[in-house]
Scaffold this motif. Structure first.
Motif, PDB file in Angstrom:
ATOM      1  N   PRO A 286       0.826  -1.214   0.000  1.00 48.85           N
ATOM      2  CA  PRO A 286       0.000   0.000   0.000  1.00 48.85           C
ATOM      3  C   PRO A 286       0.857   1.260   0.000  1.00 48.85           C
ATOM      4  N   ASP A 287       0.260   2.359  -0.432  1.00 47.66           N
ATOM      5  CA  ASP A 287       0.963   3.642  -0.447  1.00 47.66           C
ATOM      6  C   ASP A 287       0.835   4.369   0.886  1.00 47.66           C
ATOM      7  N   ILE A 288      -0.292   4.170   1.572  1.00 43.49           N
ATOM      8  CA  ILE A 288      -0.537   4.784   2.880  1.00 43.49           C
ATOM      9  C   ILE A 288      -1.279   3.778   3.759  1.00 43.49           C
ATOM     10  N   VAL A 289      -0.880   3.718   5.018  1.00 46.46           N
ATOM     11  CA  VAL A 289      -1.554   2.823   5.972  1.00 46.46           C
ATOM     12  C   VAL A 289      -2.187   3.662   7.078  1.00 46.46           C
ATOM     13  N   ILE A 290      -3.469   3.399   7.346  1.00 43.85           N
ATOM     14  CA  ILE A 290      -4.204   4.074   8.419  1.00 43.85           C
ATOM     15  C   ILE A 290      -4.322   3.090   9.583  1.00 43.85           C
TER      16      ILE A 290
END
Length: 236
Positions: A162-166
């Motif tokens: 993924p490009d961003i992890v929340i």
């Protein structure tokens, strides 16, 4: 990163209990700048700071989504599992809501292999091929499919990192956060008064125990992602 208005109000944060932290004996001293005081034996989070960092996180989410970036939402607390699923489906994000399997990102080759196996088994089930196997073999494969669905179902369409992890609870999802740090994947993390605010790229100080608080933060981020996705579609 362009600043936008995300309609984050103190009233809704108060109503959701975003400001309630932990008992002072459980606090992380690095959270001092984000704490406004104590009430009835617990720390109270400064909601001005919460609004500021939540707004920054929404800006980042919008910008990333508007350029087609992929998101992964991680929240494995049992009471938050359904909210994570609904939010991820709404925003077309990948998600993990049962258990973080160690090495899920840092050992991506193994994860990718298991995902291919998972997709192959799902195809065999849909086409009826599993039912044509001997009963013992079919039962074993169906049990394996159920296990993969439970732990990898939320990332079954993820074909790359993924490009961003929340992250919805930094303490609970510490292993996932460490994997992101190792790989240099940007993170947005919900942090309570017992957390370290210096680990994630954007840390949002908020109650990570109350489902209403988690839901409020998650809904704001998901709305920003959806808006960004719409912008991306319009541009392309």
């Amino acid at each position: 990163m362009t600043k936008r208005y995300w309609n984050i109000t103190f009233e809704e944060m108060m109503e959701a209990g975003v400001h309630f932290g932990h008992e002072p004996r459980n606090w992380n001293p690095r959270m001092a700048p984000f704490i406004s005081g104590k009430r009835k034996g617990i720390h109270i989070t400064n909601l001005t700071k919460t609004a500021r960092f939540l707004s920054e996180a929404c800006d980042l989410a919008f910008d990333a989504a508007s350029t087609g970036k992929q998101f992964l939402i991680v929240g494995t607390k049992k009471k938050a599992a359904d909210s994570v699923t609904r939010a991820a489906i709404r925003a077309r994000c990948h998600y993990v809501n049962k258990k973080w399997l160690r090495g899920m990102l840092t050992n991506w080759y193994t994860t990718e292999t298991r995902l291919r196996e998972f997709r192959d088994l799902r195809t065999e089930q849909k086409t009826g091929k599993l039912n044509s196997l001997p009963k013992r073999d079919a039962t074993m494969l169906k049990r394996q499919l159920s296990h993969l669905e439970r732990y990898l179902g939320g990332i079954k369409y993820m074909t790359r990192l993924p490009d961003i992890v929340i992250i919805l609870d930094q303490q609970e999802e510490y292993t996932a956060l460490q994997e992101c740090i190792t790989l240099g994947i940007p993170t947005i993390s919900l942090i309570d008064t017992n957390s370290d605010p210096d680990l994630a790229d954007i840390s949002i100080p908020a109650n990570d125990d109350a489902i209403a608080s988690i839901g409020l933060i998650l809904n704001k981020l998901v709305f920003a992602i959806c808006e960004g996705r719409s912008s991306y579609i319009q541009k392309n």
